[in-house]
Design a protein around this motif. Structure first.
Motif, PDB file in Angstrom:
ATOM      1  N   TRP A 234     -16.648  38.323  16.708  1.00  0.00           N
ATOM      2  CA  TRP A 234     -16.225  37.313  15.742  1.00  0.00           C
ATOM      3  C   TRP A 234     -17.085  36.049  15.796  1.00  0.00           C
ATOM      4  O   TRP A 234     -17.505  35.531  14.751  1.00  0.00           O
ATOM      5  CB  TRP A 234     -14.747  36.978  15.931  1.00  0.00           C
ATOM      6  CG  TRP A 234     -14.242  35.866  15.076  1.00  0.00           C
ATOM      7  CD1 TRP A 234     -13.915  34.591  15.466  1.00  0.00           C
ATOM      8  CD2 TRP A 234     -14.018  35.911  13.658  1.00  0.00           C
ATOM      9  NE1 TRP A 234     -13.500  33.844  14.400  1.00  0.00           N
ATOM     10  CE2 TRP A 234     -13.550  34.630  13.272  1.00  0.00           C
ATOM     11  CE3 TRP A 234     -14.171  36.891  12.688  1.00  0.00           C
ATOM     12  CZ2 TRP A 234     -13.233  34.313  11.961  1.00  0.00           C
ATOM     13  CZ3 TRP A 234     -13.853  36.583  11.368  1.00  0.00           C
ATOM     14  CH2 TRP A 234     -13.390  35.303  11.013  1.00  0.00           C
ATOM     15  N   ARG A 237     -20.498  36.218  13.711  1.00  0.00           N
ATOM     16  CA  ARG A 237     -20.494  36.606  12.294  1.00  0.00           C
ATOM     17  C   ARG A 237     -21.461  35.736  11.495  1.00  0.00           C
ATOM     18  O   ARG A 237     -21.778  34.614  11.905  1.00  0.00           O
ATOM     19  CB  ARG A 237     -19.086  36.475  11.720  1.00  0.00           C
ATOM     20  CG  ARG A 237     -18.572  35.034  11.673  1.00  0.00           C
ATOM     21  CD  ARG A 237     -17.069  34.998  11.412  1.00  0.00           C
ATOM     22  NE  ARG A 237     -16.555  33.636  11.297  1.00  0.00           N
ATOM     23  CZ  ARG A 237     -16.266  32.852  12.324  1.00  0.00           C
ATOM     24  NH1 ARG A 237     -16.480  33.280  13.571  1.00  0.00           N
ATOM     25  NH2 ARG A 237     -15.784  31.643  12.131  1.00  0.00           N
ATOM     26  N   PRO A 246     -10.124  36.752  12.557  1.00  0.00           N
ATOM     27  CA  PRO A 246     -10.413  38.084  13.112  1.00  0.00           C
ATOM     28  C   PRO A 246      -9.518  39.162  12.499  1.00  0.00           C
ATOM     29  O   PRO A 246      -9.960  40.298  12.333  1.00  0.00           O
ATOM     30  CB  PRO A 246     -10.140  37.901  14.607  1.00  0.00           C
ATOM     31  CG  PRO A 246     -10.374  36.445  14.865  1.00  0.00           C
ATOM     32  CD  PRO A 246      -9.874  35.757  13.621  1.00  0.00           C
ATOM     33  N   ALA A 249     -11.000  40.216   9.365  1.00  0.00           N
ATOM     34  CA  ALA A 249     -12.186  41.024   9.650  1.00  0.00           C
ATOM     35  C   ALA A 249     -11.789  42.470   9.942  1.00  0.00           C
ATOM     36  O   ALA A 249     -12.463  43.412   9.506  1.00  0.00           O
ATOM     37  CB  ALA A 249     -12.951  40.433  10.834  1.00  0.00           C
ATOM     38  N   GLU A 337     -18.781  45.418  13.067  1.00  0.00           N
ATOM     39  CA  GLU A 337     -20.082  44.743  12.979  1.00  0.00           C
ATOM     40  C   GLU A 337     -20.554  44.655  11.531  1.00  0.00           C
ATOM     41  O   GLU A 337     -21.105  43.622  11.112  1.00  0.00           O
ATOM     42  CB  GLU A 337     -21.106  45.496  13.822  1.00  0.00           C
ATOM     43  CG  GLU A 337     -20.888  45.369  15.317  1.00  0.00           C
ATOM     44  CD  GLU A 337     -21.855  46.212  16.130  1.00  0.00           C
ATOM     45  OE1 GLU A 337     -22.106  45.861  17.299  1.00  0.00           O
ATOM     46  OE2 GLU A 337     -22.356  47.219  15.595  1.00  0.00           O
ATOM     47  N   LEU A 340     -18.709  41.928   9.649  1.00  0.00           N
ATOM     48  CA  LEU A 340     -19.088  40.575  10.055  1.00  0.00           C
ATOM     49  C   LEU A 340     -20.564  40.268   9.799  1.00  0.00           C
ATOM     50  O   LEU A 340     -20.960  39.103   9.789  1.00  0.00           O
ATOM     51  CB  LEU A 340     -18.773  40.377  11.540  1.00  0.00           C
ATOM     52  CG  LEU A 340     -17.289  40.456  11.910  1.00  0.00           C
ATOM     53  CD1 LEU A 340     -17.114  40.358  13.415  1.00  0.00           C
ATOM     54  CD2 LEU A 340     -16.504  39.359  11.209  1.00  0.00           C
ATOM     55  N   ASN A 341     -21.366  41.309   9.585  1.00  0.00           N
ATOM     56  CA  ASN A 341     -22.797  41.130   9.306  1.00  0.00           C
ATOM     57  C   ASN A 341     -23.237  42.113   8.227  1.00  0.00           C
ATOM     58  O   ASN A 341     -24.052  43.010   8.481  1.00  0.00           O
ATOM     59  CB  ASN A 341     -23.617  41.336  10.587  1.00  0.00           C
ATOM     60  CG  ASN A 341     -23.367  40.265  11.623  1.00  0.00           C
ATOM     61  OD1 ASN A 341     -24.003  39.220  11.609  1.00  0.00           O
ATOM     62  ND2 ASN A 341     -22.438  40.535  12.531  1.00  0.00           N
TER      63      ASN A 341
END
Length: 385
Positions: A234, A237, A246, A249, A337, A340-341
């Motif tokens: 987290w 990100r 979170p 997410a 992942e 967040l990306n």
């Protein structure tokens, strides 16, 4: 005369000291030298065994040249009290020093029989395999569907044996109800709870278990692992994501998890949902509709009806704005992942492309063409082409 006696005594002590140093040096060399084992073996340390028993068993298997030196080396290195029960692979030519390390370092058994419970989306399977110590490769003994097949003898004969190791492997995208239900049916676990943890908060991965562990304890381990993953990911990100916690997410990651099984396109799928959220578009993703129908308790087992796509549930992203209120499954690390990306794209549509992946589009016209190609592929497959 007394001077002569003292001189002789001193000489004797010096000689004895040199002899002692030589013996110690020889013993240390023997302890560290390659051993007599001609090929690798699986060596079992019974529960409650001591180092004397282990040394005798190793001598009987021609794995050590001197049980006395083996025990002395273990005592000198303060490892005699660290003996671990289990089945361990002892490689060809292993020294006494390395064998002591193998049987005292702890961790899971490295040899013998292993039972793997695989909790999937549609079923739980059980694999029984045994390590061939010479090749260091596992050989399958038995495999069966936990819900549909009777347990074979290859499973029944080993599950209660000392030295058999166990692990649970949870598939990415399994729901909390599926995981809790499957754990409760594993006969080496104590089924002490049927309480289902919150959706999305169990980390899919492999977990070593031991006979007599509790279902609640295994679930606690899964929760702790997911918390650790989120605590790590987290803070890293990217900026300006349309998610604020979170928990959100995990919701987005669970949708990504259910939408694609292709690792290489997770971040592209994530970019579609991020773009839609940023533009105020509904997510319009079928897995959320399915979750609204099943609540994660099993699989739908059929296609969605138009009435279900229009039906109002808290999870139906064809009807609601933004994210649903909870995750729809337990996402793995890679999907978290990706959430967040995500990739930086302008995609706002995707549809299956017939290869297991998806065709992406930035506008409705291109998307409709991709949909038409997919429908043609579906029709061809239905005709047996």
């Amino acid at each position: 005369m007394w001077r002569h006696v003292a001189a002789n005594g001193l000489t004797f002590l010096i000689v004895a000291l040199f002899l002692l140093v030589g013996v110690v040096s020889w013993g240390a060399g023997q302890y560290r030298a390659p051993g007599p084992l001609a090929e690798a073996i699986c060596f079992e340390v019974p529960q409650g065994a001591n180092m004397r028993r282990v040394a005798q068993d190793l001598e009987a298997m021609n794995a050590v040249s001197s049980p006395v030196l083996f025990r002395m080396g273990a005592d000198y290195s303060d490892k005699s009290g660290l003996l671990k029960a289990g089945s361990f692979r002892v490689p060809e030519g292993a020294s006494m020093e390395s064998i002591v390390d193998i049987v005292t370092r702890g961790g899971r058994s490295t040899c013998g029989t292993e039972v793997i419970y695989r909790i999937g989306i549609n079923r739980t399977t059980v694999d029984v395999r045994e390590l061939d110590p010479v090749s260091n490769q596992f050989v399958e003994v038995a495999s069966f569907d936990k819900d549909e097949d009777a347990a074979p003898e290859g499973y029944l004969s080993v599950k209660d044996e000392i030295g058999t190791s166990f692990q649970v492997i949870v598939a990415e995208g399994a729901t909390s109800w599926q995981i809790t239900d499957a754990l409760g049916k594993i006969d080496v676990l104590e089924a002490d709870t049927t309480e289902v943890p919150p959706e999305g908060f169990l980390a899919p991965k492999s977990y070593p278990i031991t006979r007599g562990d509790t279902v609640s304890g295994v679930l606690d381990d899964m929760v702790a692992e997911q918390e650790a993953i989120m605590a790590e990911l987290w803070p890293n990100r990217v900026n300006d994501l349309p998610i604020n916690s979170p928990e959100e997410a995990l919701i987005l990651a669970s949708i990504i998890e259910k939408e694609t099984g292709v690792a290489e396109e997770r971040r592209q799928v994530a970019s579609v949902f991020v773009n839609r959220l940023n533009q105020g578009m509904r997510l319009q993703t079928d897995p959320t509709v399915i979750y609204g129908i099943t609540q994660g308790e099993g699989v739908l087992g059929r296609g969605l009806r138009q009435s279900e796509l229009r039906g109002e549930t808290p999870w139906n992203t064809y009807v609601i704005e933004g994210l649903p209120p909870t995750p729809i499954a337990n996402p793995g690390r890679a999907s978290i992942e990706a959430a967040l990306n995500p990739d930086t794209t302008e995609y706002i549509f995707f549809v299956a492309d017939g290869t297991g992946g998806h065709a992406f589009a930035t506008n409705l016209d291109d998307h409709n063409q991709n949909v038409a190609r997919w429908r043609a592929i579906e029709a061809e497959r239905a005709d047996g082409g």
